[in-house]
Design a protein around this motif. Structure first.
Motif, short mmCIF file in Angstrom:
data_model
loop_
_atom_site.label_atom_id
_atom_site.label_comp_id
_atom_site.label_asym_id
_atom_site.label_seq_id
_atom_site.Cartn_x
_atom_site.Cartn_y
_atom_site.Cartn_z
N TYR A 287 35.13 51.45 24.79
CA TYR A 287 34.99 50.20 25.55
C TYR A 287 36.35 49.63 25.94
O TYR A 287 36.48 48.93 26.93
N VAL A 288 37.37 49.91 25.13
CA VAL A 288 38.73 49.41 25.43
C VAL A 288 39.62 50.61 25.70
O VAL A 288 40.71 50.73 25.16
N ALA A 289 39.14 51.50 26.57
CA ALA A 289 39.81 52.79 26.78
C ALA A 289 41.28 52.64 27.16
O ALA A 289 42.12 53.42 26.69
N GLY A 290 41.60 51.63 27.98
CA GLY A 290 43.00 51.46 28.39
C GLY A 290 43.91 51.30 27.19
O GLY A 290 44.94 51.98 27.06
N ALA A 291 43.52 50.41 26.29
CA ALA A 291 44.32 50.17 25.09
C ALA A 291 44.30 51.39 24.16
O ALA A 291 45.30 51.72 23.51
N THR A 292 43.16 52.06 24.10
CA THR A 292 43.04 53.24 23.25
C THR A 292 44.03 54.33 23.68
O THR A 292 44.72 54.92 22.84
N PHE A 293 44.11 54.55 24.98
CA PHE A 293 45.07 55.56 25.48
C PHE A 293 46.51 55.07 25.28
O PHE A 293 47.39 55.87 24.95
N ALA A 294 46.74 53.77 25.48
CA ALA A 294 48.10 53.23 25.31
C ALA A 294 48.58 53.43 23.89
O ALA A 294 49.72 53.84 23.64
N ALA B 86 53.28 48.20 27.93
CA ALA B 86 52.72 48.11 29.28
C ALA B 86 51.56 47.12 29.35
O ALA B 86 50.88 46.90 28.35
N ARG B 87 51.34 46.56 30.53
CA ARG B 87 50.12 45.79 30.78
C ARG B 87 48.94 46.76 30.68
O ARG B 87 49.10 47.96 30.89
N VAL B 88 47.75 46.21 30.40
CA VAL B 88 46.60 47.08 30.20
C VAL B 88 45.35 46.53 30.87
O VAL B 88 45.18 45.31 30.99
N ALA B 89 44.49 47.42 31.35
CA ALA B 89 43.17 47.05 31.87
C ALA B 89 42.23 48.20 31.59
O ALA B 89 42.65 49.35 31.40
N PRO C 12 59.10 59.30 32.71
CA PRO C 12 58.88 59.11 31.27
C PRO C 12 57.85 58.02 30.99
O PRO C 12 57.75 57.05 31.75
N TRP C 13 57.08 58.18 29.95
CA TRP C 13 56.04 57.22 29.55
C TRP C 13 56.63 55.82 29.42
O TRP C 13 56.00 54.83 29.77
N ALA C 14 57.86 55.75 28.97
CA ALA C 14 58.50 54.44 28.76
C ALA C 14 58.62 53.66 30.08
O ALA C 14 58.69 52.43 30.08
N ASP C 15 58.63 54.35 31.22
CA ASP C 15 58.79 53.67 32.52
C ASP C 15 57.46 53.17 33.09
O ASP C 15 57.45 52.47 34.10
N VAL C 16 56.35 53.54 32.46
CA VAL C 16 55.04 53.09 32.94
C VAL C 16 54.83 51.64 32.50
O VAL C 16 54.92 51.34 31.32
N ASP C 17 54.56 50.75 33.46
CA ASP C 17 54.42 49.33 33.10
C ASP C 17 52.97 48.84 33.20
O ASP C 17 52.71 47.66 33.00
N LEU C 18 52.05 49.76 33.52
CA LEU C 18 50.62 49.38 33.57
C LEU C 18 49.79 50.61 33.23
O LEU C 18 50.02 51.68 33.78
N ILE C 19 48.84 50.45 32.34
CA ILE C 19 47.90 51.53 32.06
C ILE C 19 46.49 51.00 32.30
O ILE C 19 46.14 49.91 31.84
N VAL C 20 45.71 51.75 33.06
CA VAL C 20 44.32 51.39 33.31
C VAL C 20 43.44 52.54 32.82
O VAL C 20 43.62 53.68 33.24
#
Ligand SMILES: [Zn+2]
Lengths: 394, 150
Positions: A60-67, A75-78, A40-48
């Motif tokens: 430019y901030v694709a990680g946050a855009t997808f999050a 989740a943490r983001v990069a 489940p998406w809720a279990d993802v703790d990092l999105i890059v």
């Protein structure tokens, strides 16, 4: 200590020209990968996210855009950018946090909407930007660089236009039943050879198109994969090495090389990308069962086969002619159909290669399966000293 | 009043024997082209001073191609309709491979990898200041055999 991480799930949005926002493609790929993993998406703790440079600030901030699109889950983001190697660099970022014990499950996504025709530089008078200067001073397009490498194969190794056409014929056949491929049509050598010459010796059908598309990979720790009974496909290596001075092979978008007068490194830049991956994985070229390489042009596939040491320098045409690189041959190359069937979606492409190898290693590549594949390698070239190679194994 | 000026300043000399201008590091003597300043890119060198140096005017073809279709802006086509031109990557004795357009009147059929080329300066395009010039590579004719033109 093992540096393995597990590939829990993979997913893609089909490549094509869909005219939609890149975020939509990315979400489709991400949800497909989550469903594939059963996580489940809720279990993802990092999105890059893989950055896209043609879609405004959201890109430019694709990680946050997808999050945000998937619904903020804390989740943490990069976000990573490395031109064509963007996806691999994003993967490497996720792997590093997992191996450090700082993250357990990571979602890596790349998506793009690309313009038609030649990729042109940004507007304005930019005399300090090599990417602008190569167009203004020389009219040097991307296909012209690919053509330089192709011509060298002809003059040094006796490659022919027919050989290059046969790479396209092979890849078109490989991609015929790939549901994510944009072009699913047989191509005859005659079709390639009778298409217009864009940059001598390359014809229009020797050069890959630009496409919309998205790919996503769910990475997790090996412990997490075991605990949840997930796939046994592992990432063994992610090479994102930079060149070693002097870089003596002319590289897009530069107009010159560094000087070889003081001696040259043992490996060229592209060779060093694969070499670093083999060293990290602790395996050699003989162990590889299948390869996904960056066929921006047909001739570049032949270069990569040699740069990955799958044969000696100047012998890739012999492999091709013998059918060794066709599915069923000794070392199938681009069973997905490669860029020839996909076209390039820059931030997604290196991830798409990993998706394909994962399906191949699981025996799920219906209609294009490399039987018994256990080890796969990718290769991909970016710009400005970026490139990547990923090794996966089960 | 118009004048003939380089399309980019400080990259090459003009005159009967034009040459590309590189930078030689005063510490490790590595030569760079285009010119550089501020810091040496040799990883074993901390040099920060350079002297201008004219590169050899002749070199050998590393590879070559052409532009059958008009490149996108900021390329400026000198003619309408567009006329394709050839491009060559030439390795000069300083160990640097340098891209350039091929001189007017030559195509990819006129040379091969390993052939000798010589630097010339020709007009790249014309704007309201006049002709803007660029370096180009011209095939060096193989030593001519004495013949009488009819
Ligand atoms: Zn120096």
């Amino acid at each position: 200590m093992s540096h393995d991480v597990a590939i829990a799930g993979v997913g893609m949005h089909p490549w094509g020209k869909w005219g939609k926002n890149f975020v939509e493609y990315g979400v489709v790929a991400a949800r497909a990968a989550l469903a594939d993993a059963g996580i489940p998406w809720a279990d993802v703790d990092l999105i890059v996210g893989g950055e896209t440079v043609r879609n405004g600030y959201g890109g430019y901030v694709a990680g946050a855009t997808f999050a945000q699109a998937l619904g903020w889950n804390g989740a943490r983001v990069a976000t990573s950018y490395a031109a064509c190697a963007t996806g691999a660099q994003a993967l490497d970022t996720a792997r590093a946090r997992i191996l450090a014990g700082l993250s357990e499950v990571a979602l890596v996504v790349g998506a793009d909407t690309t313009p038609k025709g030649f990729l042109a530089p940004n507007a304005g008078e930019r005399y300090d930007d090599p990417d602008w200067l190569r167009f203004r001073l020389l009219g040097m397009t991307n296909p012209a660089y690919f053509a330089l490498y192709a011509r060298r194969r002809m003059d040094l190794y006796g490659a022919t236009s027919e050989d290059f056409a046969q790479v396209k014929v092979k890849n078109a056949k490989h991609g015929l039943s790939n549901p994510n491929a944009r072009y699913r049509k047989e191509v005859a050598a005659h079709d390639v050879l009778s298409s217009a010459i864009v940059a001598d010796p390359l014809h229009l059908l020797d050069i890959c198109a630009t496409s919309d598309g998205a790919a996503a990979v769910i990475l997790c720790s090996v412990e997490y994969a075991r605990k949840h009974g997930l796939s046994d496909v592992r990432i063994k290596a992610i090479s994102t090495v930079t060149p070693t001075f002097p870089n003596t092979v002319i590289d897009m978008p530069l107009m010159s090389t560094e000087s070889s007068a003081g001696g040259v490194p043992e490996f060229t830049f592209k060779q060093s990308i694969g070499q670093a991956a083999y060293e990290e994985a602790g395996i050699g070229p003989d162990d590889v069962d299948v390869a996904e390489v960056y066929d921006l042009s047909t001739a570049l596939e032949l270069d990569w086969i040699e740069d990955l040491q799958l044969c000696k320098q100047g012998e890739a045409e012999q492999l091709l002619r013998a059918g060794d690189t066709t599915i069923g041959g000794r070392i199938p190359v681009n069973p997905s159909g490669g860029l020839a069937c996909f076209g390039e979606a820059v931030p997604a492409q290196a991830l798409a290669q990993v998706c394909e190898l994962t399906w191949q290693l699981r025996g799920q590549a219906a209609g294009r399966q490399v039987e018994g594949a256990r080890v796969g390698i990718t290769a991909n070239q970016g710009l400005f000293g970026h490139g990547s190679s990923v090794i996966v194994a089960r | 009043m118009t004048a003939t000026t380089p399309a980019i300043e400080g990259w090459f000399t003009t005159g009967p024997e034009p040459a590309l201008i590189g930078s030689a590091c005063t510490t490790c003597s590595t030569v760079f082209f285009p010119r550089t300043a501020g810091f040496c890119r040799n990883p074993a060198c901390n040099g920060d001073e350079f002297t201008d140096t004219e590169l050899s005017r002749r070199g050998r073809v590393w590879s070559y191609t052409d532009a059958q279709y008009q490149p996108p802006a900021p390329y400026i086509a000198p003619t309408d309709p567009y006329v394709p031109f050839a491009l060559a990557a030439v390795e000069v004795p300083e160990g640097i491979v340098i891209l350039g357009q091929v001189a007017d009147g030559y195509t990819v059929d006129d040379f091969q990898v390993g052939d000798e080329m010589e630097l010339v300066v020709e007009t790249l395009y014309t704007d309201d200041t006049g002709d803007r010039t660029i370096w180009r590579w011209r095939p060096v004719p193989v030593e001519p055999v004495e013949t009488k033109e009819a």
